[in-house]
Design a protein around this motif. Structure first.
Motif, PDB file in Angstrom:
ATOM      1  N   GLU A 291       0.833  -1.166  -0.044  1.00  0.00           N
ATOM      2  CA  GLU A 291      -0.047  -0.022  -0.100  1.00  0.00           C
ATOM      3  C   GLU A 291       0.998   1.227  -0.084  1.00  0.00           C
ATOM      4  O   GLU A 291       0.606   2.290  -0.532  1.00  0.00           O
ATOM      5  N   GLU A 292       2.025   0.973   0.707  1.00  0.00           N
ATOM      6  CA  GLU A 292       2.922   2.232   0.595  1.00  0.00           C
ATOM      7  C   GLU A 292       3.409   2.692  -0.720  1.00  0.00           C
ATOM      8  O   GLU A 292       3.920   3.842  -0.868  1.00  0.00           O
ATOM      9  N   LEU A 293       3.744   1.522  -1.510  1.00  0.00           N
ATOM     10  CA  LEU A 293       4.366   1.630  -2.627  1.00  0.00           C
ATOM     11  C   LEU A 293       3.269   2.164  -3.782  1.00  0.00           C
ATOM     12  O   LEU A 293       3.522   3.334  -4.454  1.00  0.00           O
ATOM     13  N   VAL A 294       2.019   1.936  -3.585  1.00  0.00           N
ATOM     14  CA  VAL A 294       1.124   2.676  -4.181  1.00  0.00           C
ATOM     15  C   VAL A 294       0.732   4.056  -3.980  1.00  0.00           C
ATOM     16  O   VAL A 294       0.761   4.962  -4.574  1.00  0.00           O
ATOM     17  N   ALA A 295       0.808   4.193  -2.714  1.00  0.00           N
ATOM     18  CA  ALA A 295       0.785   5.637  -2.187  1.00  0.00           C
ATOM     19  C   ALA A 295       1.808   6.453  -2.713  1.00  0.00           C
ATOM     20  O   ALA A 295       1.470   7.650  -2.859  1.00  0.00           O
ATOM     21  N   TRP A 296       2.938   6.096  -2.894  1.00  0.00           N
ATOM     22  CA  TRP A 296       4.374   6.765  -3.360  1.00  0.00           C
ATOM     23  C   TRP A 296       4.181   7.073  -4.934  1.00  0.00           C
ATOM     24  O   TRP A 296       4.294   8.292  -5.231  1.00  0.00           O
TER      25      TRP A 296
END
Length: 282
Positions: free
Chosen positions: A99-104
């Motif tokens: 999810e953090e990769l998507v947010a980035w």
């Protein structure tokens, strides 16, 4: 039996393996799955009765959880970046780190013009579908070697009402993508065989090894191949994003430097582990 009585039995049985909080969360997930009830409903209906047949079904879930089957596979669903996803043992269960990769990616591209994007090794489709949901007018493509994974991903795109073009390809066997992309993203297999002892039984025994493991001798196999393809397939201002093995951050950065990538950024996840990389051609 009263449901509230069975709740105590269910949670008590699971607590030694999972801890009280996780055992409780499992109870409420199964409660919603079987009865479409929420936590508050148990308070509002203290005399809710389970039939003998329903107890048999509940006991089946309990036995599976005691055997370390992932709860997401048992109920066939999970959530990721605020969206709902079908999951089966044919796909990895989406992780919070991803999810953090998507947010980035959204942080870097949400305010820019429409883009063309490819997710390599899409699995359940969680990355591609989440990006398609939040990046309007963006052409989103997703690739996987597994036809079963692509069936799940296709159903998830329909579930979340987004358009994604799915491609069945083995990334290790192609040299050119045939199109130019503004964003290439991948969360490829990256767990080394030597790290198996760190993997929890519910993952090691039930999630697809094809999507998890690489050899100790060549752990960056997928990163090198995808990065080499990215050199030919990214637009001049395009960006490459990876989720990575937390122990191989420096090695992955060195690989990208060796291939000529610029502006390489290594980012930690919420646990403080090296987890994702962004790179560009210039």
């Amino acid at each position: 039996m009263l449901l509230k009585e069975y709740k105590d039995h269910f949670i008590t049985a699971l607590t030694p393996d999972y801890g009280l909080d996780e055992a409780s969360s499992f109870f409420y997930l199964v409660l919603h799955h079987l009865h479409q009830l929420q936590r508050i409903d148990l308070v509002l209906q203290p005399n809710f009765q389970l039939s003998n047949e329903e107890i048999v079904v509940w006991n089946g879930f309990l036995e599976q959880l005691l055997s370390h089957h992932p709860i997401q596979y048992l109920i066939g669903a999970t959530s990721f970046y605020g969206l709902s996803f079908h999951v089966t043992p044919s796909v990895l269960i989406p992780r919070p780190e991803t999810e953090e990769l998507v947010a980035w990616i959204l942080q870097n591209h949400a305010a820019k013009p429409p883009i063309s994007l490819l997710d390599i090794g899409t699995g359940s489709g969680c990355i591609a579908i989440s990006l398609a949901h939040h990046l309007s007018n963006t052409q989103v493509y997703a690739m996987d070697i597994s036809s079963k994974a692509l069936e799940i991903a296709t159903s998830n795109a329909a579930l979340n009402q987004v358009e994604v073009t799915f491609l069945e390809q083995d990334i290790l066997k192609i040299e050119n993508l045939g199109n130019q992309f503004d964003v290439l993203v991948s969360n490829p297999p990256y767990v080394r065989e030597l790290e198996k002892q760190e993997i929890k039984p519910n993952v090691l025994e039930h999630e697809p090894h094809l999507a998890l493991f690489v050899s100790d001798e060549n752990p960056l196999l997928f990163y090198r191949k995808i990065a080499e393809i990215a050199l030919r397939s990214l637009t001049p201002e395009g960006k490459l994003y990876f989720e990575i093995n937390q122990y191989l951050g420096a090695e992955t950065v060195s690989l990208l430097q060796e291939l000529g990538f610029k502006n390489i950024h290594l980012k930690k996840d919420f646990m403080g582990n090296d987890r994702m990389i962004q790179a560009s051609l210039r």
